[in-house]
Design a protein around this motif. Structure first.
Motif, PDB file in Angstrom:
ATOM      1  N   ILE A 195      29.986  46.624  39.729  1.00 41.33           N
ATOM      2  CA  ILE A 195      30.227  45.784  38.547  1.00 41.33           C
ATOM      3  C   ILE A 195      29.868  44.334  38.849  1.00 41.33           C
ATOM      4  CG2 ILE A 195      31.998  44.873  36.994  1.00 41.33           C
ATOM      5  CD1 ILE A 195      33.456  47.523  37.229  1.00 41.33           C
ATOM      6  N   THR A 227      34.046  39.644  36.270  1.00 40.20           N
ATOM      7  CA  THR A 227      34.129  40.969  36.885  1.00 40.20           C
ATOM      8  C   THR A 227      35.551  41.510  36.813  1.00 40.20           C
ATOM      9  OG1 THR A 227      32.318  40.423  38.391  1.00 40.20           O
ATOM     10  CG2 THR A 227      33.731  42.259  39.016  1.00 40.20           C
ATOM     11  N   SER A 286      36.605  44.803  34.756  1.00 39.36           N
ATOM     12  CA  SER A 286      37.232  45.917  35.471  1.00 39.36           C
ATOM     13  C   SER A 286      38.583  46.293  34.877  1.00 39.36           C
ATOM     14  CB  SER A 286      37.385  45.583  36.951  1.00 39.36           C
ATOM     15  OG  SER A 286      38.384  44.610  37.136  1.00 39.36           O
TER      16      SER A 286
END
Length: 142
Positions: free
Chosen positions: A60, A99, A103
């Motif tokens: 990611i 990120t 996530s």
């Protein structure tokens, strides 16, 4: 394809080092939580779950850096020039925070306590470890 896999491995290693050094940064996964509570098969499955969690977050992070960071870097070029490049640290921290936010919609979560200390220091650690590990394994930057 080989360069992509190496970049994901380097990102995962850098994230692991940053999470190890900084107390406010952590990666949690449902599989690692189940294994730690005794629902898993044992210590081996817990380790595999943790490694896969870091690889997933590294993926990611790599995608965010490849897709979003160039646009943000171009738009913030004037302020980066005015601050003699120091604003690049804020951009790196923002990519780490992005990120973490992305996530939160997956089973594997990157958590960051605060933007200023944890994200900025994490971005510095990740940049240093990525540069060192990328130089060792021969990952080329574009």
């Amino acid at each position: 394809m080989k360069q992509f896999v190496l970049r994901v491995l380097v990102n995962a290693l850098a994230l692991w080092v940053a999470a190890w050094i900084l107390p406010g940064m952590d990666i949690n996964a449902a599989a690692t939580t189940d294994a730690a509570s005794g629902a898993g098969a044992g210590g081996g499955s817990e380790t595999v779950g943790i490694v896969l969690a870091y690889l997933f977050i590294g993926l990611i992070f790599g995608l965010v850096n490849a897709l979003v960071r160039p646009i943000v870097g171009l738009l913030s070029l004037p302020i980066t020039c005015l601050t003699l490049g120091l604003f690049a640290l804020v951009i790196n921290a923002a990519m780490l925070a992005l990120t973490a936010w992305l996530s939160s919609y997956t089973p594997v979560r990157l958590t960051i306590d605060s933007f200023f200390w944890t994200a900025v220091l994490g971005a510095i650690i990740i940049a240093i470890v990525s540069a060192l590990a990328g130089g060792v394994v021969g990952v080329k930057r574009k």
